[in-house]
Design a protein around this motif. Structure first.
Motif, PDB file in Angstrom:
ATOM      1  N   ASP A 231       0.391  -1.087  -0.197  1.00 44.57           N
ATOM      2  CA  ASP A 231       0.295  -0.005  -0.026  1.00 44.57           C
ATOM      3  C   ASP A 231       0.865   1.942   0.139  1.00 44.57           C
ATOM      4  OD1 ASP A 231      -2.244  -1.409   0.300  1.00 44.57           O
ATOM      5  OD2 ASP A 231      -1.562  -1.666   2.394  1.00 44.57           O
ATOM      6  N   VAL A 232       2.074   1.100   0.392  1.00 44.28           N
ATOM      7  CA  VAL A 232       3.050   2.640   0.772  1.00 44.28           C
ATOM      8  C   VAL A 232       3.767   1.985   0.830  1.00 44.28           C
ATOM      9  CG1 VAL A 232       2.554   2.656   3.071  1.00 44.28           C
ATOM     10  CG2 VAL A 232       3.213   4.496   1.697  1.00 44.28           C
ATOM     11  N   LEU A 233       5.282   2.479  -0.097  1.00 41.54           N
ATOM     12  CA  LEU A 233       6.297   2.196  -0.064  1.00 41.54           C
ATOM     13  C   LEU A 233       7.750   3.644   0.599  1.00 41.54           C
ATOM     14  CD1 LEU A 233       9.107   1.377  -2.170  1.00 41.54           C
ATOM     15  CD2 LEU A 233       9.445   2.521  -2.451  1.00 41.54           C
ATOM     16  N   VAL A 234       7.908   2.511   2.037  1.00 42.72           N
ATOM     17  CA  VAL A 234       8.836   3.574   3.125  1.00 42.72           C
ATOM     18  C   VAL A 234       9.787   3.134   2.865  1.00 42.72           C
ATOM     19  CG1 VAL A 234       8.999   4.322   5.531  1.00 42.72           C
ATOM     20  CG2 VAL A 234       6.451   3.731   4.887  1.00 42.72           C
ATOM     21  N   THR A 235      11.077   3.636   2.568  1.00 47.81           N
ATOM     22  CA  THR A 235      12.209   3.381   1.960  1.00 47.81           C
ATOM     23  C   THR A 235      13.754   4.188   2.536  1.00 47.81           C
ATOM     24  OG1 THR A 235      13.953   2.785   0.362  1.00 47.81           O
ATOM     25  CG2 THR A 235      12.234   4.853  -0.036  1.00 47.81           C
ATOM     26  N   SER A 236      14.747   3.807   3.504  1.00 46.93           N
ATOM     27  CA  SER A 236      15.447   4.533   4.270  1.00 46.93           C
ATOM     28  C   SER A 236      16.900   4.627   3.042  1.00 46.93           C
ATOM     29  CB  SER A 236      15.892   3.798   5.251  1.00 46.93           C
ATOM     30  OG  SER A 236      16.997   4.353   6.072  1.00 46.93           O
ATOM     31  N   VAL A 237      17.586   5.839   2.743  1.00 46.75           N
ATOM     32  CA  VAL A 237      18.218   5.935   1.987  1.00 46.75           C
ATOM     33  C   VAL A 237      19.167   6.593   3.110  1.00 46.75           C
ATOM     34  CG1 VAL A 237      19.311   7.195   0.020  1.00 46.75           C
ATOM     35  CG2 VAL A 237      16.924   6.755   0.066  1.00 46.75           C
TER      36      VAL A 237
ATOM     37  N   VAL B 294      18.766  17.173   2.739  1.00 44.83           N
ATOM     38  CA  VAL B 294      18.508  16.709   1.368  1.00 44.83           C
ATOM     39  C   VAL B 294      17.228  15.622   1.652  1.00 44.83           C
ATOM     40  CG1 VAL B 294      19.857  15.424   2.867  1.00 44.83           C
ATOM     41  CG2 VAL B 294      19.845  15.094   0.400  1.00 44.83           C
ATOM     42  N   TYR B 295      16.340  15.745   0.832  1.00 50.00           N
ATOM     43  CA  TYR B 295      15.006  15.115   0.961  1.00 50.00           C
ATOM     44  C   TYR B 295      14.995  13.864  -0.045  1.00 50.00           C
ATOM     45  CZ  TYR B 295      14.135  18.981   3.837  1.00 50.00           C
ATOM     46  OH  TYR B 295      13.523  20.425   4.480  1.00 50.00           O
ATOM     47  N   PRO B 296      15.310  13.037   0.081  1.00 52.18           N
ATOM     48  CA  PRO B 296      14.886  11.647  -0.734  1.00 52.18           C
ATOM     49  C   PRO B 296      13.586  11.854  -1.191  1.00 52.18           C
ATOM     50  CG  PRO B 296      15.449  10.577   1.294  1.00 52.18           C
ATOM     51  CD  PRO B 296      15.082  11.947   1.304  1.00 52.18           C
ATOM     52  N   PHE B 297      13.157  11.207  -2.332  1.00 54.02           N
ATOM     53  CA  PHE B 297      12.410  10.572  -3.172  1.00 54.02           C
ATOM     54  C   PHE B 297      12.582   9.302  -3.719  1.00 54.02           C
ATOM     55  CE2 PHE B 297      12.124  15.879  -3.484  1.00 54.02           C
ATOM     56  CZ  PHE B 297      11.766  16.222  -3.089  1.00 54.02           C
ATOM     57  N   ALA B 298      11.300   8.421  -3.120  1.00 53.60           N
ATOM     58  CA  ALA B 298      11.650   7.376  -3.781  1.00 53.60           C
ATOM     59  C   ALA B 298      10.171   7.344  -5.303  1.00 53.60           C
ATOM     60  CB  ALA B 298       9.984   6.596  -2.530  1.00 53.60           C
ATOM     61  N   PRO B 299      11.000   6.432  -5.854  1.00 53.07           N
ATOM     62  CA  PRO B 299       9.480   6.770  -7.048  1.00 53.07           C
ATOM     63  C   PRO B 299       8.174   6.406  -6.231  1.00 53.07           C
ATOM     64  CG  PRO B 299      11.065   3.968  -6.913  1.00 53.07           C
ATOM     65  CD  PRO B 299      11.477   5.558  -5.758  1.00 53.07           C
ATOM     66  N   LEU B 300       6.784   6.808  -7.257  1.00 48.66           N
ATOM     67  CA  LEU B 300       5.722   6.349  -6.891  1.00 48.66           C
ATOM     68  C   LEU B 300       5.041   5.287  -7.682  1.00 48.66           C
ATOM     69  CD1 LEU B 300       3.331   7.485  -4.743  1.00 48.66           C
ATOM     70  CD2 LEU B 300       2.565   9.211  -6.660  1.00 48.66           C
ATOM     71  N   ALA B 301       4.222   3.535  -7.376  1.00 49.05           N
ATOM     72  CA  ALA B 301       3.560   3.172  -7.678  1.00 49.05           C
ATOM     73  C   ALA B 301       2.742   2.854  -8.522  1.00 49.05           C
ATOM     74  CB  ALA B 301       3.963   2.105  -6.701  1.00 49.05           C
ATOM     75  N   ARG B 302       2.604   2.687  -9.143  1.00 46.14           N
ATOM     76  CA  ARG B 302       0.985   3.222 -10.259  1.00 46.14           C
ATOM     77  C   ARG B 302       0.195   2.417  -9.385  1.00 46.14           C
ATOM     78  NH1 ARG B 302      -1.115   3.608 -15.353  1.00 46.14           N
ATOM     79  NH2 ARG B 302       1.404   3.366 -16.374  1.00 46.14           N
ATOM     80  N   GLY B 303      -1.200   3.423  -8.806  1.00 45.68           N
ATOM     81  CA  GLY B 303      -2.224   2.647  -7.826  1.00 45.68           C
ATOM     82  C   GLY B 303      -2.087   3.309  -7.077  1.00 45.68           C
ATOM     83  N   GLN B 304      -0.474   3.711  -6.194  1.00 43.35           N
ATOM     84  CA  GLN B 304      -0.942   4.435  -5.215  1.00 43.35           C
ATOM     85  C   GLN B 304      -0.107   5.920  -5.109  1.00 43.35           C
ATOM     86  OE1 GLN B 304       2.994   1.895  -4.034  1.00 43.35           O
ATOM     87  NE2 GLN B 304       1.448  -0.312  -3.645  1.00 43.35           N
TER      88      GLN B 304
ATOM     89  N   LEU C 156       0.731   7.626  -2.707  1.00 46.34           N
ATOM     90  CA  LEU C 156       1.816   8.151  -1.798  1.00 46.34           C
ATOM     91  C   LEU C 156       3.231   7.144  -1.029  1.00 46.34           C
ATOM     92  CD1 LEU C 156       2.907  10.363   0.816  1.00 46.34           C
ATOM     93  CD2 LEU C 156       1.644   8.567   2.664  1.00 46.34           C
ATOM     94  N   ALA C 157       4.666   7.971  -1.057  1.00 41.61           N
ATOM     95  CA  ALA C 157       6.021   6.829  -0.918  1.00 41.61           C
ATOM     96  C   ALA C 157       6.657   7.313  -0.004  1.00 41.61           C
ATOM     97  CB  ALA C 157       6.771   7.554  -2.495  1.00 41.61           C
ATOM     98  N   VAL C 158       7.444   7.269   0.489  1.00 40.70           N
ATOM     99  CA  VAL C 158       7.839   7.992   1.890  1.00 40.70           C
ATOM    100  C   VAL C 158       9.089   7.126   1.421  1.00 40.70           C
ATOM    101  CG1 VAL C 158       8.175   8.550   3.825  1.00 40.70           C
ATOM    102  CG2 VAL C 158       5.838   8.352   3.110  1.00 40.70           C
ATOM    103  N   ALA C 159      10.354   8.697   2.184  1.00 40.09           N
ATOM    104  CA  ALA C 159      12.216   8.082   2.009  1.00 40.09           C
ATOM    105  C   ALA C 159      12.598   8.986   2.873  1.00 40.09           C
ATOM    106  CB  ALA C 159      12.473   8.730   0.548  1.00 40.09           C
TER     107      ALA C 159
ATOM    108  N   VAL D 246       6.470  11.680  -1.797  1.00 39.27           N
ATOM    109  CA  VAL D 246       5.821  12.456  -2.786  1.00 39.27           C
ATOM    110  C   VAL D 246       4.276  12.159  -2.727  1.00 39.27           C
ATOM    111  CG1 VAL D 246       7.570  10.219  -4.080  1.00 39.27           C
ATOM    112  CG2 VAL D 246       6.554  11.994  -4.764  1.00 39.27           C
ATOM    113  N   ALA D 247       3.712  11.982  -4.411  1.00 36.88           N
ATOM    114  CA  ALA D 247       2.561  11.616  -3.822  1.00 36.88           C
ATOM    115  C   ALA D 247       1.676  12.187  -4.663  1.00 36.88           C
ATOM    116  CB  ALA D 247       1.241  12.348  -2.479  1.00 36.88           C
ATOM    117  N   ASP D 248       0.937  11.609  -5.491  1.00 41.78           N
ATOM    118  CA  ASP D 248       0.022  11.866  -6.878  1.00 41.78           C
ATOM    119  C   ASP D 248      -0.443  13.130  -6.052  1.00 41.78           C
ATOM    120  OD1 ASP D 248      -2.491  12.709  -8.491  1.00 41.78           O
ATOM    121  OD2 ASP D 248      -1.925  10.760  -9.250  1.00 41.78           O
ATOM    122  N   ALA D 249      -0.183  14.130  -7.040  1.00 38.09           N
ATOM    123  CA  ALA D 249      -0.088  15.408  -6.802  1.00 38.09           C
ATOM    124  C   ALA D 249      -2.435  15.628  -6.797  1.00 38.09           C
ATOM    125  CB  ALA D 249      -0.490  16.593  -7.632  1.00 38.09           C
ATOM    126  N   ALA D 250      -2.686  14.726  -7.849  1.00 41.57           N
ATOM    127  CA  ALA D 250      -4.382  15.029  -8.032  1.00 41.57           C
ATOM    128  C   ALA D 250      -5.070  14.000  -6.618  1.00 41.57           C
ATOM    129  CB  ALA D 250      -4.310  14.289  -8.935  1.00 41.57           C
TER     130      ALA D 250
END
Length: 464
Positions: free
Chosen positions: A369-375, A392-402, A404-407, A420-424
């Motif tokens: 449902d959501v990606l939570v990654t550490s860099v 410095v703010y890392p941005f994860a790729p956002l999977a189709r159909g989701q 929000l993603a958190v890095a 990073v989120a789908d703006a709509a």
């Protein structure tokens, strides 16, 4: 510019192929990082632009584009870009008032697949006191650690501690001529290895199926793919995170993930969606790279799949739940369980990735449902053209159909969350960012109370 001897062609690994083929022009699959620098003069942004272009020309990994090949069927290869021009990748924007607003607009633009798939956008601050650089790397070119290496090569050199010498091992046996046919005596071992790999793949597949049972969908975390992007960032004091960890136990990463769970609860409740009974599945990527060893370029990832206890109203109970889930995942290892789904890419032939990419792209919401990654970032201070890196703010790729993603990264005593989120789908991303800060404050406050003793909370870690 001619290619250097260091620029050699190499086939994309299976996971790289998967990322390359699930992307569409409407749904880009790149990761990024927004670095904010303190300007040391009125021309700092212009000097940074020139330096980035100059240094990029000397980094072999940034000169490689991705091209399809005939064999193996469906495969692709990294090859040097003829007449590489770094200025096609390094661009400067007009003065910017809100770095994150501009970063969101830039993150939604797909990378040019006919050129090396990366960009660096220099964003001069309208106040003249700072500037930012947004780095974008296609996920087929690099995972988080590899992107960090490529990005660091563009910054000012830093003095890193010398690597510890490794003890000398036994001398390697003399190379013998190899027959193109397998040695019959080795066939039983090859057969056992094949059976083991097949068993592992089936086990991962079964875990994925079980992980999807009884899942209550969270409408706020799913969306139709609009291709739009919005970003936000949160800066926290690492001392606050350590204070919670010392009071409760576990790891810093446990606390950072629990903060996400608590922030999601606050966000869902405030926007009216409700958090009662919600336990979204978070994919926690795990790097399979080994430090100080030669590694091929591209992605070497597995992961853990963790239910975030968003529905629990007690911050300590949420942290307990995250700790227990992470402990179970670590005990099983990163190559087992539903979170290791990325390893299944190794069992798909290249043509399968090319033909099945559109299908796989639609499957992400079924897996997590959501990606939570550490860099991870180096502890030493980084600079560009003499200007120090402040945030410095890392941005994860956002999977189709989701939606929000958190890095998250730690740098010089502070924690940086990149959202990073789908703006709509998530027009209120700033509300989620504020919820991250509020959750940390709540954890610090509750850990200052007597009930937050390590022994007490540790004794509660028995449930799922």
């Amino acid at each position: 510019m001619t290619s250097s001897p260091a620029e050699t062609s190499d086939l994309l690994a299976p996971l790289d192929l998967a990322f390359w083929h699930i992307e569409t022009a409407e749904h880009p699959m790149h990761l990024g990082a927004l670095g904010v620098f303190e300007a040391d003069g009125p021309d700092a942004a212009e000097r940074a632009t020139a330096l980035l272009a100059e240094r990029a020309a000397d980094v072999p990994g940034l000169r490689m584009r991705i091209r399809d090949v005939w064999l193996p069927a469906g495969g692709a290869r990294r090859v040097p870009m003829p007449a590489f021009d770094a200025l096609e990748h390094v661009r400067v924007a007009p003065p910017v008032v809100d770095f994150h607003a501009t970063a969101g607009e830039l993150m939604q633009r797909p990378l040019d697949r006919d050129r090396p798939p990366w960009e660096a956008h220099v964003l001069p601050g309208a106040d003249g006191g700072s500037f930012a650089v947004l780095f974008k790397f296609h996920h087929a070119l690099a995972d988080g650690l590899r992107a960090l290496t490529l990005g660091a090569a563009l910054l000012d050199p830093v003095d890193l501690p010398a690597a510890r010498p490794r003890p000398a091992g036994p001398p390697a046996p003399a190379a013998a001529s190899r027959s193109p046919l397998p040695n019959p005596r080795g066939l039983p071992g090859l057969a056992r290895a094949a059976v083991t790999e097949l068993g592992r793949a089936l086990g991962i597949g079964a875990s994925v199926a079980r992980a999807g049972l009884g899942v209550r969908s969270c409408a706020a975390l799913t969306s139709s793919a609009t291709g739009t992007r919005r970003t936000a960032g949160v800066v926290l004091d690492l001392d606050d995170v350590h204070q919670v960890r010392k009071a409760v136990g576990g790891t810093v990463n446990d606390v950072l993930i629990a903060v996400v769970a608590g922030a999601l609860r606050r966000w869902l409740d405030e926007r009216g969606d409700g958090s009662e009974g919600v336990a979204p599945r978070a994919l926690i990527p795990v790097s399979r790279r080994r430090p100080r060893t030669a590694q091929p370029p591209g992605n070497r990832l597995s992961g853990y799949l963790v239910r975030l206890p968003v529905g629990d109203d007690d911050p300590l109970v949420r942290l307990r739940g995250v700790r227990a889930a992470m402990d179970r995942s670590k005990e099983a290892g990163p190559e087992r369980g539903a979170g290791a789904v990325a390893l299944l890419a190794e069992h798909v032939p290249p043509l399968g990735h090319r033909l099945g990419g559109p299908v796989v792209a639609q499957a992400a919401r079924l897996l997590f449902d959501v990606l939570v990654t550490s860099v991870p970032l180096p502890g030493s201070g980084l600079r560009l053209g003499g200007s120090p890196l402040a945030e410095v703010y890392p941005f994860a790729p956002l999977a189709r159909g989701q939606s929000l993603a958190v890095a998250v990264s730690t740098y010089r005593g502070r924690v940086h969350y990149g959202l990073v989120a789908d703006a709509a789908a998530v027009p209120d991303l700033d509300l989620l960012a504020r919820s991250v800060r509020d959750e940390v404050e709540a954890l610090v406050a509750v850990c200052a109370s007597p009930r937050a003793g390590v022994g007490q909370v540790t004794g509660l870690v028995t449930g799922p």
